[in-house]
Design a protein around this motif. Structure first.
Motif, PDB file in Angstrom:
ATOM      1  N   LEU A  17       0.822  -1.210   0.000  1.00 12.44           N
ATOM      2  CA  LEU A  17       0.000   0.000   0.000  1.00 12.44           C
ATOM      3  C   LEU A  17       0.857   1.262   0.000  1.00 12.44           C
ATOM      4  CD1 LEU A  17      -2.746  -1.068   2.560  1.00 12.44           C
ATOM      5  CD2 LEU A  17      -3.040  -0.763   0.101  1.00 12.44           C
ATOM      6  N   ARG A  18       1.919   1.258   0.795  1.00 12.44           N
ATOM      7  CA  ARG A  18       2.810   2.429   0.839  1.00 12.44           C
ATOM      8  C   ARG A  18       3.475   2.662  -0.504  1.00 12.44           C
ATOM      9  NH1 ARG A  18       5.340   1.040   6.722  1.00 12.44           N
ATOM     10  NH2 ARG A  18       3.817   2.160   7.963  1.00 12.44           N
ATOM     11  N   GLU A  20       2.281   1.774  -3.477  1.00 14.26           N
ATOM     12  CA  GLU A  20       1.266   2.302  -4.394  1.00 14.26           C
ATOM     13  C   GLU A  20       0.976   3.769  -4.088  1.00 14.26           C
ATOM     14  OE1 GLU A  20      -3.296   1.423  -5.916  1.00 14.26           O
ATOM     15  OE2 GLU A  20      -2.344  -0.007  -4.559  1.00 14.26           O
ATOM     16  N   HIS A  21       0.968   4.140  -2.815  1.00  9.90           N
ATOM     17  CA  HIS A  21       0.727   5.525  -2.401  1.00  9.90           C
ATOM     18  C   HIS A  21       1.829   6.437  -2.945  1.00  9.90           C
ATOM     19  CE1 HIS A  21       0.467   8.963   0.434  1.00  9.90           C
ATOM     20  NE2 HIS A  21      -0.828   8.681   0.445  1.00  9.90           N
ATOM     21  N   ARG A  22       3.090   5.993  -2.839  1.00 13.19           N
ATOM     22  CA  ARG A  22       4.220   6.774  -3.371  1.00 13.19           C
ATOM     23  C   ARG A  22       4.114   6.933  -4.889  1.00 13.19           C
ATOM     24  NH1 ARG A  22       7.272   3.893   0.333  1.00 13.19           N
ATOM     25  NH2 ARG A  22       7.767   2.341  -1.242  1.00 13.19           N
ATOM     26  N   ASP A  25       1.462   9.392  -5.707  1.00 11.62           N
ATOM     27  CA  ASP A  25       1.928  10.741  -5.402  1.00 11.62           C
ATOM     28  C   ASP A  25       2.780  11.278  -6.544  1.00 11.62           C
ATOM     29  OD1 ASP A  25       2.073  12.968  -3.603  1.00 11.62           O
ATOM     30  OD2 ASP A  25       4.122  12.363  -3.099  1.00 11.62           O
ATOM     31  N   ARG A  48      -8.090   8.162  -4.885  1.00 11.52           N
ATOM     32  CA  ARG A  48      -7.467   6.845  -4.673  1.00 11.52           C
ATOM     33  C   ARG A  48      -6.338   6.967  -3.647  1.00 11.52           C
ATOM     34  NH1 ARG A  48      -7.592   1.644  -3.868  1.00 11.52           N
ATOM     35  NH2 ARG A  48      -5.680   0.608  -4.483  1.00 11.52           N
ATOM     36  N   LYS A  49      -5.567   8.044  -3.746  1.00  8.51           N
ATOM     37  CA  LYS A  49      -4.466   8.262  -2.814  1.00  8.51           C
ATOM     38  C   LYS A  49      -4.998   8.422  -1.383  1.00  8.51           C
ATOM     39  CE  LYS A  49      -0.655  11.379  -1.835  1.00  8.51           C
ATOM     40  NZ  LYS A  49      -0.117  12.697  -2.086  1.00  8.51           N
ATOM     41  N   LEU A  52      -6.009   5.044  -0.088  1.00 10.41           N
ATOM     42  CA  LEU A  52      -4.818   4.284   0.286  1.00 10.41           C
ATOM     43  C   LEU A  52      -4.289   4.748   1.641  1.00 10.41           C
ATOM     44  CD1 LEU A  52      -2.890   4.040  -3.085  1.00 10.41           C
ATOM     45  CD2 LEU A  52      -3.809   2.140  -1.759  1.00 10.41           C
ATOM     46  N   LYS A  53      -4.322   6.055   1.877  1.00 10.59           N
ATOM     47  CA  LYS A  53      -3.857   6.595   3.153  1.00 10.59           C
ATOM     48  C   LYS A  53      -4.690   6.018   4.296  1.00 10.59           C
ATOM     49  CE  LYS A  53      -3.101  10.975   5.533  1.00 10.59           C
ATOM     50  NZ  LYS A  53      -3.300  12.414   5.485  1.00 10.59           N
ATOM     51  N   ILE A  56      -3.735   2.384   4.792  1.00 13.39           N
ATOM     52  CA  ILE A  56      -2.434   2.297   5.465  1.00 13.39           C
ATOM     53  C   ILE A  56      -2.616   2.501   6.964  1.00 13.39           C
ATOM     54  CG2 ILE A  56      -0.223   3.501   5.770  1.00 13.39           C
ATOM     55  CD1 ILE A  56      -0.286   3.950   2.665  1.00 13.39           C
TER      56      ILE A  56
END
Length: 69
Positions: A17-18, A20-22, A25, A48-49, A52-53, A56
């Protein structure tokens, strides 16, 4: 089969997840820098971001031991 509460499974999912978040971004930053960017696509990426946050945070909380137990 490993359960959803298995720490190794949680850590692996959290790492995914982290990452995908990066990636999101970076994509948002690149897209936002383009004056002709698709605002709808940009909005969807931002939503979506945020999702994801939240995911997480959920998995991080599952890794913290329950002190009331």
């Amino acid at each position: 089969m490993q359960s959803d509460n298995d720490p190794a499974t949680l850590v692996r999912r959290l790492t995914e997840l982290r990452e995908e978040h990066r990636d999101l971004d970076a994509a948002i930053t690149k897209l936002a820098g383009d004056p002709g960017c698709d605002q709808l696509q940009l909005s969807r990426l931002k939503k979506r971001k945020l999702k994801l946050k939240d995911m997480i945070a959920y998995f991080e909380n599952k890794l913290i031991p329950d002190l009331d137990a």
